[in-house]
Design a protein around this motif. Structure first.
Motif, PDB file in Angstrom:
ATOM      1  N   ARG A 308     -11.550 -17.744   2.916  1.00 15.73           N
ATOM      2  CA  ARG A 308     -12.231 -16.900   1.935  1.00 15.73           C
ATOM      3  C   ARG A 308     -11.282 -16.541   0.797  1.00 15.73           C
ATOM      4  NH1 ARG A 308     -16.837 -14.329   1.942  1.00 15.73           N
ATOM      5  NH2 ARG A 308     -17.127 -14.718   4.176  1.00 15.73           N
ATOM      6  N   VAL A 309     -10.085 -16.125   1.134  1.00 12.62           N
ATOM      7  CA  VAL A 309      -9.116 -15.758   0.098  1.00 12.62           C
ATOM      8  C   VAL A 309      -8.746 -16.983  -0.737  1.00 12.62           C
ATOM      9  CG1 VAL A 309      -6.794 -14.852  -0.320  1.00 12.62           C
ATOM     10  CG2 VAL A 309      -8.258 -13.787   1.421  1.00 12.62           C
ATOM     11  N   GLN A 310      -8.608 -18.147  -0.085  1.00  8.68           N
ATOM     12  CA  GLN A 310      -8.332 -19.375  -0.827  1.00  8.68           C
ATOM     13  C   GLN A 310      -9.409 -19.664  -1.856  1.00  8.68           C
ATOM     14  OE1 GLN A 310      -7.460 -22.867   1.529  1.00  8.68           O
ATOM     15  NE2 GLN A 310      -6.229 -21.707   3.000  1.00  8.68           N
ATOM     16  N   SER A 311     -10.653 -19.328  -1.517  1.00  6.34           N
ATOM     17  CA  SER A 311     -11.779 -19.636  -2.406  1.00  6.34           C
ATOM     18  C   SER A 311     -11.723 -18.871  -3.725  1.00  6.34           C
ATOM     19  CB  SER A 311     -13.106 -19.332  -1.695  1.00  6.34           C
ATOM     20  OG  SER A 311     -13.325 -17.933  -1.574  1.00  6.34           O
ATOM     21  N   TRP A 312     -10.926 -17.814  -3.774  1.00 17.37           N
ATOM     22  CA  TRP A 312     -10.836 -17.026  -5.006  1.00 17.37           C
ATOM     23  C   TRP A 312      -9.916 -17.659  -6.033  1.00 17.37           C
ATOM     24  CZ3 TRP A 312      -9.548 -12.048  -1.785  1.00 17.37           C
ATOM     25  CH2 TRP A 312     -10.679 -11.696  -1.032  1.00 17.37           C
ATOM     26  N   GLY A 313      -9.158 -18.653  -5.639  1.00 20.85           N
ATOM     27  CA  GLY A 313      -8.242 -19.305  -6.549  1.00 20.85           C
ATOM     28  C   GLY A 313      -6.797 -19.061  -6.173  1.00 20.85           C
ATOM     29  N   GLU A 314      -5.928 -19.798  -6.831  1.00 25.58           N
ATOM     30  CA  GLU A 314      -4.501 -19.716  -6.528  1.00 25.58           C
ATOM     31  C   GLU A 314      -3.868 -18.526  -7.227  1.00 25.58           C
ATOM     32  OE1 GLU A 314      -0.513 -22.581  -6.680  1.00 25.58           O
ATOM     33  OE2 GLU A 314      -2.493 -23.354  -7.239  1.00 25.58           O
ATOM     34  N   ILE A 315      -2.997 -17.830  -6.500  1.00 27.62           N
ATOM     35  CA  ILE A 315      -2.325 -16.674  -7.076  1.00 27.62           C
ATOM     36  C   ILE A 315      -0.854 -16.987  -7.319  1.00 27.62           C
ATOM     37  CG2 ILE A 315      -1.868 -15.722  -4.763  1.00 27.62           C
ATOM     38  CD1 ILE A 315      -1.927 -12.936  -6.027  1.00 27.62           C
ATOM     39  N   LYS A 316      -0.376 -16.547  -8.473  1.00 25.13           N
ATOM     40  CA  LYS A 316       1.053 -16.550  -8.759  1.00 25.13           C
ATOM     41  C   LYS A 316       1.488 -15.091  -8.747  1.00 25.13           C
ATOM     42  CE  LYS A 316       4.458 -17.731 -12.326  1.00 25.13           C
ATOM     43  NZ  LYS A 316       4.652 -18.279 -13.697  1.00 25.13           N
ATOM     44  N   LYS A 317       2.381 -14.751  -7.833  1.00 22.77           N
ATOM     45  CA  LYS A 317       2.783 -13.357  -7.669  1.00 22.77           C
ATOM     46  C   LYS A 317       3.949 -12.995  -8.584  1.00 22.77           C
ATOM     47  CE  LYS A 317       1.580 -13.401  -2.725  1.00 22.77           C
ATOM     48  NZ  LYS A 317       2.089 -13.192  -1.344  1.00 22.77           N
ATOM     49  N   ASP A 318       3.853 -11.850  -9.195  1.00 22.87           N
ATOM     50  CA  ASP A 318       4.973 -11.303  -9.960  1.00 22.87           C
ATOM     51  C   ASP A 318       6.142 -11.102  -8.992  1.00 22.87           C
ATOM     52  OD1 ASP A 318       6.793  -9.820 -11.436  1.00 22.87           O
ATOM     53  OD2 ASP A 318       5.292  -8.443 -12.257  1.00 22.87           O
ATOM     54  N   PRO A 319       7.292 -11.758  -9.240  1.00 23.94           N
ATOM     55  CA  PRO A 319       8.403 -11.676  -8.296  1.00 23.94           C
ATOM     56  C   PRO A 319       9.215 -10.384  -8.371  1.00 23.94           C
ATOM     57  CG  PRO A 319       9.037 -13.023 -10.158  1.00 23.94           C
ATOM     58  CD  PRO A 319       7.588 -12.661 -10.367  1.00 23.94           C
ATOM     59  N   LEU A 320       8.857  -9.486  -9.289  1.00 21.74           N
ATOM     60  CA  LEU A 320       9.612  -8.244  -9.429  1.00 21.74           C
ATOM     61  C   LEU A 320       9.601  -7.460  -8.114  1.00 21.74           C
ATOM     62  CD1 LEU A 320      11.103  -6.605 -11.682  1.00 21.74           C
ATOM     63  CD2 LEU A 320       8.974  -5.300 -11.932  1.00 21.74           C
ATOM     64  N   PRO A 321      10.759  -7.094  -7.569  1.00 20.12           N
ATOM     65  CA  PRO A 321      10.793  -6.362  -6.303  1.00 20.12           C
ATOM     66  C   PRO A 321       9.990  -5.067  -6.378  1.00 20.12           C
ATOM     67  CG  PRO A 321      12.981  -7.175  -6.834  1.00 20.12           C
ATOM     68  CD  PRO A 321      12.114  -7.418  -8.054  1.00 20.12           C
ATOM     69  N   LEU A 322       9.242  -4.783  -5.328  1.00 23.37           N
ATOM     70  CA  LEU A 322       8.416  -3.578  -5.299  1.00 23.37           C
ATOM     71  C   LEU A 322       9.266  -2.317  -5.366  1.00 23.37           C
ATOM     72  CD1 LEU A 322       5.255  -3.467  -5.124  1.00 23.37           C
ATOM     73  CD2 LEU A 322       6.239  -5.665  -4.570  1.00 23.37           C
ATOM     74  N   ALA A 323      10.502  -2.377  -4.878  1.00 24.67           N
ATOM     75  CA  ALA A 323      11.387  -1.222  -4.960  1.00 24.67           C
ATOM     76  C   ALA A 323      11.691  -0.877  -6.420  1.00 24.67           C
ATOM     77  CB  ALA A 323      12.684  -1.491  -4.199  1.00 24.67           C
ATOM     78  N   ASP A 324      11.798  -1.900  -7.278  1.00 25.33           N
ATOM     79  CA  ASP A 324      12.028  -1.660  -8.704  1.00 25.33           C
ATOM     80  C   ASP A 324      10.823  -0.981  -9.332  1.00 25.33           C
ATOM     81  OD1 ASP A 324      14.439  -2.903  -8.340  1.00 25.33           O
ATOM     82  OD2 ASP A 324      13.940  -4.713  -9.469  1.00 25.33           O
ATOM     83  N   ILE A 325       9.635  -1.431  -8.943  1.00 30.60           N
ATOM     84  CA  ILE A 325       8.408  -0.830  -9.469  1.00 30.60           C
ATOM     85  C   ILE A 325       8.284   0.628  -9.014  1.00 30.60           C
ATOM     86  CG2 ILE A 325       5.881  -0.903  -9.314  1.00 30.60           C
ATOM     87  CD1 ILE A 325       6.103  -3.943  -9.279  1.00 30.60           C
ATOM     88  N   ALA A 326       8.635   0.884  -7.762  1.00 34.29           N
ATOM     89  CA  ALA A 326       8.523   2.243  -7.218  1.00 34.29           C
ATOM     90  C   ALA A 326       9.333   3.242  -8.031  1.00 34.29           C
ATOM     91  CB  ALA A 326       8.963   2.264  -5.757  1.00 34.29           C
ATOM     92  N   ARG A 327      10.441   2.814  -8.588  1.00 38.96           N
ATOM     93  CA  ARG A 327      11.290   3.719  -9.359  1.00 38.96           C
ATOM     94  C   ARG A 327      10.623   4.207 -10.637  1.00 38.96           C
ATOM     95  NH1 ARG A 327      15.683   0.464  -7.316  1.00 38.96           N
ATOM     96  NH2 ARG A 327      15.573  -1.005  -9.045  1.00 38.96           N
ATOM     97  N   HIS A 328       9.564   3.495 -11.071  1.00 44.82           N
ATOM     98  CA  HIS A 328       8.899   3.868 -12.327  1.00 44.82           C
ATOM     99  C   HIS A 328       7.571   4.597 -12.094  1.00 44.82           C
ATOM    100  CE1 HIS A 328      11.799   1.604 -14.688  1.00 44.82           C
ATOM    101  NE2 HIS A 328      11.620   0.567 -13.895  1.00 44.82           N
ATOM    102  N   ARG A 329       7.280   4.967 -10.864  1.00 41.75           N
ATOM    103  CA  ARG A 329       5.997   5.607 -10.576  1.00 41.75           C
ATOM    104  C   ARG A 329       5.865   6.964 -11.262  1.00 41.75           C
ATOM    105  NH1 ARG A 329       5.151   7.335  -6.046  1.00 41.75           N
ATOM    106  NH2 ARG A 329       2.887   7.213  -6.046  1.00 41.75           N
ATOM    107  N   LYS A 330       6.925   7.747 -11.272  1.00 38.60           N
ATOM    108  CA  LYS A 330       6.873   9.066 -11.914  1.00 38.60           C
ATOM    109  C   LYS A 330       6.615   8.924 -13.406  1.00 38.60           C
ATOM    110  CE  LYS A 330       9.374  13.430 -12.460  1.00 38.60           C
ATOM    111  NZ  LYS A 330      10.633  14.178 -12.127  1.00 38.60           N
TER     112      LYS A 330
END
Length: 347
Positions: A308-330
């Motif tokens: 089912r998930v394959q049927s939605w198409g191919e995904i290219k994931k942003d490689p930015l570490p989630l820890a880096d993103i977490a630092r900008h939540r505030k």
């Protein structure tokens, strides 16, 4: 004296669901606090018990579990906390309720960008923050997050609250890529393109597209699976049929992805079994069950997504570490309020 798990489960059942399989703290058990609904994790826990012999005791609640663990302190019966979104994972770390997980198995199974650098949280599955687009009113097959600020979308975008953790994660990723000033300009323009004030959950945005209230909406990938398979509310299948998924920035950095994940609680009464559970959840078999049950993407490389998930198409994931993103939540949260995003489009 520690909390009695069964008594606490009954107390936490208010506003959620609780179930426990046996008295707590006996040899061969693990105590799980979970933001993930029991039906979603039950197949995983049954497989874990079958493989290891370790029994699972689970408390489910929709909010407040991290704060409860902090209040319980050293008396908390919790061994692990299962949750969603980098905000809640990092939030647990900031509450001081977690301990580092040291495991060669986990390090081998889970890529570094989906783990806390200090080991305080571990990602288990991915979901992408994508664009739902009307099949009837949107012709293009690609889009970028930056493009959402284009005036051509004026009056055509729906989304949930800017302060919801899912939205904050996306905005934090924009801060990580573009800086606060440019992200503020971008979000102000997106606000002006909204069809209405942000409201409802991700499925409500698809319903709005189905109803003709807007043409595109932000949402998580797995909601498509939940709608497509919803036998209790078949109308949601119609909503899902009215849209298709566009993976933003596929020709560039890739789509923003977030996590469902797990933390080990500081002072966990059953740390060895907690580690067994964490390692199991990162294994091939569990990753496949987890991803198929929840319509998500495995974090372990090489584990296939469901058909089912394959049927939605191919995904290219942003490689930015989630820890880096977490630092900008505030900063992201501050920007949401500064531009009045939840007030809706400017008059």
């Amino acid at each position: 004296m520690r909390f009695n798990f069964r008594t606490l489960a009954g107390a936490l059942a208010i506003g959620g669901t609780a179930f426990a399989s046996a008295p707590a703290f006996a040899e061969g058990e693990v105590n799980i606090y979970s933001y993930r609904q029991p039906d979603l994790i039950k197949p995983l826990l049954e497989a874990f018990t079958s493989e290891t012999g370790v029994k699972t005791n689970v408390i489910f609640a929709s909010k407040g579990l991290g704060e409860r663990i902090a209040t319980e302190g050293e008396s908390s019966p919790a061994d692990v906390l299962l949750t969603v979104d980098i905000g809640r994972l990092d939030g647990a770390k900031q509450l001081g309720i977690t301990q580092p997980v040291v495991s060669d198995v986990v390090e081998s199974n889970v890529p570094a960008e989906f783990r806390d650098p200090e080991g305080h949280w571990i990602g288990l599955t991915n979901r992408a923050r994508i664009v739902y687009a009307s099949r009837d009113r949107v012709d293009q097959d690609s889009i970028t997050y930056e493009e959402l600020a284009d005036p051509k979308w004026k009056g055509r975008i729906c989304t949930r609250s800017g302060q919801h953790v899912y939205t904050i994660g996306l905005i934090a990723s924009m801060v990580a890529h573009h800086g606060e000033e440019k992200t503020e300009e971008w979000l102000s323009a997106v606000r002006n393109n909204l069809a209405r004030k942000p409201a409802g959950n991700d499925r409500a945005q698809v319903q709005a597209i189905f109803a003709g209230e807007c043409d595109i909406a932000l949402g998580n990938t797995y909601y498509m699976g939940l709608m497509q398979t919803n036998e209790k509310e078949p109308a949601q299948k119609e909503w899902a049929e009215s849209v298709r998924i566009l993976f933003p920035n596929s020709e560039g950095r890739g789509s923003h992805v977030n996590l469902a994940g797990i933390v080990m609680i500081k002072g966990a009464p059953n740390p060895d079994n907690a580690l067994k559970l964490i390692e199991f959840l990162s294994s091939d078999g569990a990753q496949k069950i987890y991803a198929e049950t929840n319509h998500e993407y495995p974090v372990k490389p090489g584990v296939e997504v469901s058909e089912r998930v394959q049927s939605w198409g191919e995904i290219k994931k942003d490689p930015l570490p989630l820890a880096d993103i977490a630092r900008h939540r505030k900063a992201a949260s501050t920007i949401v309020d500064k531009v009045g995003f939840d007030d809706g489009p400017a008059s």
